[in-house]
Design an enzyme around this catalytic site. Structure first.
Site, short mmCIF file in Angstrom:
data_model
loop_
_atom_site.label_atom_id
_atom_site.label_comp_id
_atom_site.label_asym_id
_atom_site.label_seq_id
_atom_site.Cartn_x
_atom_site.Cartn_y
_atom_site.Cartn_z
N GLY A 59 -9.60 17.38 -8.75
CA GLY A 59 -8.48 17.70 -9.63
C GLY A 59 -8.78 17.27 -11.06
O GLY A 59 -9.94 17.08 -11.44
N PHE A 113 0.85 -1.20 0.00
CA PHE A 113 0.00 0.00 0.00
C PHE A 113 0.88 1.24 0.00
O PHE A 113 0.67 2.19 0.75
CB PHE A 113 -0.95 -0.02 1.20
CG PHE A 113 -1.95 -1.15 1.14
CD1 PHE A 113 -3.09 -1.04 0.34
CD2 PHE A 113 -1.74 -2.33 1.82
CE1 PHE A 113 -3.99 -2.09 0.24
CE2 PHE A 113 -2.64 -3.39 1.74
CZ PHE A 113 -3.78 -3.27 0.94
N LYS A 130 -6.80 -5.77 -1.95
CA LYS A 130 -5.95 -4.75 -2.56
C LYS A 130 -6.70 -4.01 -3.68
O LYS A 130 -6.71 -2.79 -3.75
CB LYS A 130 -4.68 -5.41 -3.10
CG LYS A 130 -3.90 -4.61 -4.11
CD LYS A 130 -3.13 -3.48 -3.48
CE LYS A 130 -2.49 -2.61 -4.55
NZ LYS A 130 -1.53 -1.69 -4.07
N CYS A 140 -1.18 2.82 -10.61
CA CYS A 140 -2.00 1.87 -9.83
C CYS A 140 -3.49 2.00 -10.07
O CYS A 140 -4.14 1.03 -10.47
CB CYS A 140 -1.70 2.06 -8.36
SG CYS A 140 0.05 1.96 -8.00
C1 UGA Z 1 -1.93 4.40 -4.81
C2 UGA Z 1 -2.48 4.15 -3.39
O1 UGA Z 1 -2.69 5.40 -2.70
C3 UGA Z 1 -1.50 3.29 -2.59
O2 UGA Z 1 -2.08 2.98 -1.31
C4 UGA Z 1 -1.26 1.99 -3.35
O3 UGA Z 1 -0.33 1.15 -2.71
C5 UGA Z 1 -0.70 2.31 -4.73
O4 UGA Z 1 -1.65 3.14 -5.42
C6 UGA Z 1 -0.49 0.99 -5.43
O5 UGA Z 1 -1.48 0.31 -5.75
O6 UGA Z 1 0.66 0.56 -5.54
P1 UGA Z 1 -0.16 6.15 -5.89
O7 UGA Z 1 -0.69 5.69 -7.21
O8 UGA Z 1 1.32 6.23 -5.70
O9 UGA Z 1 -0.73 5.19 -4.71
O10 UGA Z 1 -0.69 7.63 -5.65
P2 UGA Z 1 -1.90 8.36 -4.87
O11 UGA Z 1 -1.33 9.30 -3.89
O12 UGA Z 1 -2.90 7.39 -4.37
O13 UGA Z 1 -2.54 9.22 -6.06
C7 UGA Z 1 -3.16 8.61 -7.19
C8 UGA Z 1 -3.81 9.64 -8.09
O14 UGA Z 1 -4.98 10.19 -7.49
C9 UGA Z 1 -2.93 10.84 -8.44
O15 UGA Z 1 -3.10 11.16 -9.81
C10 UGA Z 1 -3.46 11.96 -7.56
O16 UGA Z 1 -3.24 13.24 -8.08
C11 UGA Z 1 -4.94 11.61 -7.53
N1 UGA Z 1 -5.63 12.14 -6.34
C12 UGA Z 1 -5.36 11.64 -5.09
C13 UGA Z 1 -6.59 13.13 -6.50
O17 UGA Z 1 -6.87 13.62 -7.61
N2 UGA Z 1 -7.26 13.59 -5.38
C14 UGA Z 1 -7.00 13.09 -4.15
O18 UGA Z 1 -7.67 13.55 -3.18
C15 UGA Z 1 -6.03 12.11 -3.99
#
Ligand code: UGA
Length: 397
Positions: A215, A111, A166, A222
């Site tokens: 956004g 995660f 997951k 992921c």
């Molecule tokens: C995500 C999950 O958060 C991790 O828990 C998981 O382990 C990982 O995928 C995986 O499966 O390996 P990640 O893809 O690195 O992690 O990034 P996030 O921080 O979750 O952001 C994902 C996307 O959602 C980004 O484009 C971000 O800008 C967007 N986002 C996130 C939003 O537009 N709004 C939010 O409130 C949060």
């Protein structure tokens, strides 16, 4: 640890920090050579220090010799890519299968968020372990011992449940983001403020305030891939995940709609105009470009006749071949030079406190499209900008 990508390298370095001796294996000899010298091929906060600490303590090493690395191992982790399979959207397990050896099999989904991967590994909300033999469970418990002592919840379950958990977690988070993005659209129509809506909702402990930032749509390695794989599996088993299917569609449409938002802010056309882009990575603190909204937005604006100038603190090298024709700059002010509009796509900290007066002076026309709601609209307006945010009052007509 088989595979030294984001997950394998972070997990290997973190396990070595917990105490065990870790050998990381990769087929890419050049990468292994670099890692042996302590050079990190990806951008991840704190990783270089952790890898070098493991190397000098002698608990972390890198090799291309798979057989040797697994011979005396108590546990072998397979952390290789599972990209979307061409044509049908299933996770492509070719690399996992090629790396597999004949042992007890455990499913131990990670995660880790890019940008805070080490913190997520060391202080997780939970550890998920799917195992089918006592021996396997015992090895995994021993590996995660420091977290047991911390009272981190460890969910012990079957292989199927672990894998599905997951996918369910990522699909739920993608749904939360997509939900607030749709609310943002509605906010623009009715004159409401999505940040206040998110705060008002999120303070309800049953909902929670995280992942409610509207956004340009989610990207990364992921959420897009996992939602597609889950929807596909659910369809095949005759239990369609209709909410997840809709999330996938809405998110795709949203990424596509962001370029039209820029067009509208520019009075309907960008032909012959210069568009300045701040941030191209899918989120801050990473150089990862996989499924980044910028990959939809920038080419659409180029097709509409715009010249693109862009800057990203970490992802320009990665992005250069994916975004041909972009003029890459050294900082945000250089991006602004002569631009007819500035589009903020990724909310890097260094874009949060720009000198708007200086930015405005460099631009030809003061127009700001802020796809992450970094700037308070009144601050931008006070600096003479026509401002478009996300879900805050009226959309450009
Ligand atoms: C995500 C999950 O958060 C991790 O828990 C998981 O382990 C990982 O995928 C995986 O499966 O390996 P990640 O893809 O690195 O992690 O990034 P996030 O921080 O979750 O952001 C994902 C996307 O959602 C980004 O484009 C971000 O800008 C967007 N986002 C996130 C939003 O537009 N709004 C939010 O409130 C949060």
């Amino acid at each position: 640890m088989i595979g030294t990508g984001y997950v394998g390298l972070v997990s290997g370095a973190c396990f070595a920090e917990f105490g065990p001796t870790v050998t990381c294996v990769d087929v890419d000899a050049e990468k292994v050579e670099r890692l042996r010298r302590g050079e990190i091929p990806i951008y991840e906060a704190g990783l270089e220090a952790l890898v070098n600490k493991g190397l000098s303590a002698g608990r972390l090493s890198f090799t291309t010799e798979l057989a040797e690395a697994v011979r005396d191992a108590d546990a072998v982790f397979i952390a290789v890519g599972t990209p979307s399979r061409r044509g049908d959207g299933h996770a492509d397990l070719r690399f996992v299968e090629a790396a597999a050896v004949d042992f007890d099999v455990v499913s131990n989904p990670e995660f880790l968020r890019e940008g805070s991967a080490i913190g997520d590994f060391m202080r997780p909300d939970r550890v998920l372990i799917g195992a089918e033999s006592e021996r396997a469970r015992a090895v995994m418990k021993q590996l995660y011992r420091p977290l047991y002592l911390n009272e981190t919840p460890i969910v012990m379950t079957t292989l199927e449940t672990s894998e599905l958990t997951k996918y369910a977690a990522n699909a739920f988070l993608a749904t939360k983001i997509t939900f607030i993005n749709e609310m943002a659209e509605l906010c623009e129509k009715v004159g409401a403020n999505v940040q206040d809506v998110a705060r008002g909702m999120g303070l309800d402990g049953r909902i929670g305030k995280k992942f409610l930032h509207a956004g340009p749509g989610y990207g990364g390695s992921c959420f897009p891939k996992d939602t597609i794989a889950l929807a596909r599996t659910a369809q095949e088993y005759g239990a369609p995940a209709r909410i997840v299917e809709t999330v996938i569609q809405v998110n795709e449409t949203r990424k596509g709609a962001m370029a039209s938002r820029v067009l509208k802010a520019c009075g309907g056309f960008v032909r012959g105009k210069t568009v300045g882009v701040l941030g191209v990575a899918f989120k801050p603190n990473t150089d990862d470009m996989r499924d980044a909204p910028a990959l939809s937005i920038v080419p659409a604006l180029q097709d509409a006749g715009a010249t693109i100038r862009a800057y990203d603190p970490a992802a320009m090298h990665e992005a250069a071949s994916m975004l041909p024709g972009v003029q890459w700059c050294d900082d945000p002010y250089e991006v602004a030079a002569g631009a007819d509009v500035l589009v903020l796509i990724t909310e890097w900290n260094e874009f949060r406190a720009l000198d708007l007066e200086r930015v405005g002076q460099a631009m030809r026309v003061r127009v700001l499209v802020d796809l992450r709601n970094v700037y308070p609209p009144d601050e931008a307006v006070a600096a003479g900008f026509a401002y478009t945010g996300i879900g805050r009052g009226a959309a450009p007509s």
